[in-house]
Scaffold this motif. Structure first.
Motif, mmCIF file in Angstrom:
data_model
loop_
_atom_site.group_PDB
_atom_site.id
_atom_site.type_symbol
_atom_site.label_atom_id
_atom_site.label_comp_id
_atom_site.label_asym_id
_atom_site.label_seq_id
_atom_site.Cartn_x
_atom_site.Cartn_y
_atom_site.Cartn_z
ATOM 1 N N GLY A 26 -0.292 1.061 11.153
ATOM 2 C CA GLY A 26 1.150 0.832 10.976
ATOM 3 C C GLY A 26 1.705 -0.252 11.887
ATOM 4 O O GLY A 26 2.871 -0.609 11.799
ATOM 5 N N SER B 270 3.787 -1.004 6.214
ATOM 6 C CA SER B 270 3.497 -0.158 5.048
ATOM 7 C C SER B 270 4.079 -0.811 3.803
ATOM 8 O O SER B 270 4.981 -1.647 3.899
ATOM 9 C CB SER B 270 4.126 1.231 5.231
ATOM 10 N N ARG C 276 8.415 -2.430 7.242
ATOM 11 C CA ARG C 276 8.164 -1.448 6.170
ATOM 12 C C ARG C 276 8.650 -2.073 4.863
ATOM 13 O O ARG C 276 9.833 -2.352 4.700
ATOM 14 C CB ARG C 276 8.902 -0.158 6.477
ATOM 15 N N GLU D 253 -4.980 -4.673 6.424
ATOM 16 C CA GLU D 253 -3.764 -5.143 7.079
ATOM 17 C C GLU D 253 -3.148 -6.210 6.179
ATOM 18 O O GLU D 253 -3.800 -6.716 5.246
ATOM 19 C CB GLU D 253 -4.020 -5.691 8.490
ATOM 20 N N TYR E 270 -1.702 -1.585 -1.425
ATOM 21 C CA TYR E 270 -1.754 -0.209 -0.927
ATOM 22 C C TYR E 270 -3.059 0.093 -0.186
ATOM 23 O O TYR E 270 -3.120 1.011 0.617
ATOM 24 C CB TYR E 270 -1.601 0.783 -2.086
ATOM 25 N N HIS F 108 5.504 3.070 1.226
ATOM 26 C CA HIS F 108 5.142 4.238 2.066
ATOM 27 C C HIS F 108 3.630 4.407 2.246
ATOM 28 O O HIS F 108 3.204 5.402 2.833
ATOM 29 C CB HIS F 108 5.753 5.543 1.526
ATOM 30 N N PHE F 109 2.808 3.503 1.761
ATOM 31 C CA PHE F 109 1.377 3.529 2.096
ATOM 32 C C PHE F 109 1.214 2.774 3.415
ATOM 33 O O PHE F 109 1.450 1.551 3.462
ATOM 34 C CB PHE F 109 0.527 2.828 1.023
ATOM 35 N N THR F 110 0.835 3.478 4.464
ATOM 36 C CA THR F 110 0.694 2.834 5.777
ATOM 37 C C THR F 110 -0.586 1.998 5.804
ATOM 38 O O THR F 110 -1.637 2.440 5.346
ATOM 39 C CB THR F 110 0.631 3.909 6.887
ATOM 40 N N LEU F 111 -0.461 0.775 6.321
ATOM 41 C CA LEU F 111 -1.633 -0.107 6.433
ATOM 42 C C LEU F 111 -2.162 -0.007 7.864
ATOM 43 O O LEU F 111 -1.400 -0.166 8.821
ATOM 44 C CB LEU F 111 -1.266 -1.557 6.123
#
Ligand SMILES: Cc1ncc(COP(=O)(O)O)c(C=O)c1O
Length: 325
Positions: free
Chosen positions: A286, A277, A151, A262, A258, A280-283
């Motif tokens: 996750g 991420s 993260r 991936e 963002y 806090h933007f999950t790729l």
């Protein structure tokens, strides 16, 4: 300390029995310097981080891209205007010899470090002082295939630049920048930080380079973005090419992080680590994305000597040092 067959050597909890210093393999505990060397002495020290991978079928430890690391080590000493005491072949022999002396039969990590040999502090403007070198190694299990994903945050710190502390030199002093980034990231609850350069473009991770995947294309910041010229990054560009994936070396914007499908970090110690991420933007989901996973698997084949096309990247420790696998 050690006796007898290297295979029977028991490593102390935190260090192996031997290191290499001033041309010799010596017991770890006898490598001491005077207290007055501490402090300013690190200001001009440069180093390398090199991995070696164990292949149980071949009963061989392969040092990965040894020549390239030693070339960069020489380049870093040049930036410091040090007079190089040891040639690259001498250091290659020292590194493979130290792995043998310590009886390494597991994945391992090696650090040669060069510093000004003059022992009196106060050489802020020294030129042409001979370098002294010591080399340590230790066990370092590979994390390839661990499924780990980090993260990350974008750091509030800016990457050092070519006209201040040249990122192209692997100098200890440069790592204050990385330390600020990592510490800030961890205090804010992240695993690691990503640094923007003085132009506001993505440079790299705290101790690693970065790739993003967007619409099937891999992108990574260029060599002139303020990155350390990463050897792993070069390898992955080639391996992605083998996989039929187009790679662009170009400016990468913060907001591209963002919206990436991936992304992953890469470097000798970290190897190839997925980014879960950013801010806090999950790729993706996750976890490691499909390209990251496939590339990790391919990279592992290469580093363990299982890709016949890439054995020239490996230096076997137990066969004659320097000979191709
Ligand atoms: C600041 C920094 N950038 C990038 C890298 C990746 O470089 P390499 O792949 O040559 O290990 C490292 C790791 O050594 C590093 O410390």
């Amino acid at each position: 300390m050690t006796t007898g067959d290297p295979k029977q050597i028991v490593h102390a909890a935190d260090h192996p029995p031997f290191l290499w210093w001033r041309g010799e393999v010596i017991p770890w505990d006898s490598a001491t310097v005077h207290l007055t060397m501490v402090g300013w002495s690190a200001i001009s020290a440069v180093f390398e981080g090199i991995r070696a991978y164990w292949n149980p079928d071949d009963e061989e430890l392969y040092v990965f891209r040894l020549e390239d690391h030693l070339k960069r080590f020489a380049q870093s000493q040049r930036f410091m205007r040090m007079k190089q005491t040891y040639s690259q072949p001498q250091l290659a022999e020292a590194i493979t010899g130290l792995f043998r002396a310590n009886g390494h039969r597991t994945d391992a990590y090696c650090q040669p470090l060069a510093y000004m040999a003059r022992t009196v502090p106060g050489y802020l403007a020294a030129e042409g002082v001979p370098s002294e070198v010591f080399i340590t190694n230790r066990s370092a299990p590979s994390n390839l295939g661990s499924g780990k994903a980090s993260r990350c945050c974008v750091s509030s710190w800016t990457r050092i630049s070519d006209n201040s502390l040249p990122p192209r030199a692997k100098a200890i002093t440069n790592y204050q920048n990385s330390r600020y980034v990592s510490t800030e990231a961890q205090l804010n609850g992240f695993d690691s930080g990503i640094i923007l350069n003085d132009q506001g473009k993505v440079a790299e991770g705290a101790y690693a380079c970065i790739f993003i995947m967007r619409d099937g294309v891999a992108s990574t910041p260029t060599r002139t973005t303020g990155i350390l010229e990463s050897i792993t990054r070069e390898c992955l560009i080639e391996l992605l090419g083998d996989m039929g994936i187009r790679v662009q070396e170009r400016d990468v914007d913060r907001t591209e992080l963002y919206v990436a499908d991936e992304a992953f970090l890469c470097g000798t110690l970290i190897e190839l680590e997925a980014i879960a991420s950013v801010d806090h933007f999950t790729l993706g989901d996750g976890g490691p994305g499909p390209v990251t996973k496939a590339l990790q698997a391919r990279f592992e084949q290469v580093v363990r000597g299982r890709d016949p096309k890439r054995t020239h990247w490996l230096t076997p420790v137990h066969a004659k040092a320097g000979a191709p696998a």
